[in-house]
Design a protein around this motif. Structure first.
Motif, short mmCIF file in Angstrom:
data_model
loop_
_atom_site.label_atom_id
_atom_site.label_comp_id
_atom_site.label_asym_id
_atom_site.label_seq_id
_atom_site.Cartn_x
_atom_site.Cartn_y
_atom_site.Cartn_z
N ARG A 150 0.84 -1.28 0.21
CA ARG A 150 0.10 -0.06 0.02
C ARG A 150 0.85 1.21 -0.05
NH1 ARG A 150 -3.53 -1.66 3.22
NH2 ARG A 150 -2.33 -1.39 5.28
N LYS A 162 2.09 1.91 -3.68
CA LYS A 162 1.03 2.22 -4.38
C LYS A 162 0.70 3.70 -3.90
CE LYS A 162 -1.68 -1.84 -5.62
NZ LYS A 162 -2.91 -2.28 -5.87
N THR A 163 0.81 4.11 -2.81
CA THR A 163 0.66 5.60 -2.43
C THR A 163 1.88 6.44 -2.97
OG1 THR A 163 -0.78 4.81 -0.52
CG2 THR A 163 0.10 7.03 -0.37
#
Length: 97
Positions: A58, A61-62
């Motif tokens: 995550r 992705k961020t």
């Protein structure tokens, strides 16, 4: 459209929470492909049973998704080749002692 170097710099902001070292210096990033507005990151983790795999993916992705021109980020988590400490940068090795 970001460059591969810009993606790499963004990934240096993503840290393994247990080790406190970024995913690039740990040698977890195997490949980065930029195609227009889509970025694909092939990576691994230090162990297959890593309980923080969702958190780290995550974070990738961020960080990459925040770059101008990026609309989609795909993270491909792979186990081959297996990660070893040999993949770490010298800076990461010094930090771990």
């Amino acid at each position: 459209m970001p460059t591969k170097d810009e993606v790499t710099q963004a990934l240096k902001k993503v840290y393994d929470p247990e080790l406190g070292i970024n995913v690039v210096d740990l040698g977890l990033i195997y490949d980065i492909v930029v195609k227009g507005e889509q970025v694909s990151v092939k990576m691994t983790l230090t162990t297959q049973g890593c309980p923080l795999h969702d958190s780290i993916a995550r974070g990738v992705k961020t960080a990459v998704g925040a770059l101008p021109g990026v609309k989609e980020v795909d993270v491909d988590l792979v186990w081959e080749p297996a990660w070893t400490p040999d993949r770490m940068t010298e800076a990461a090795r010094k930090e771990l002692g």
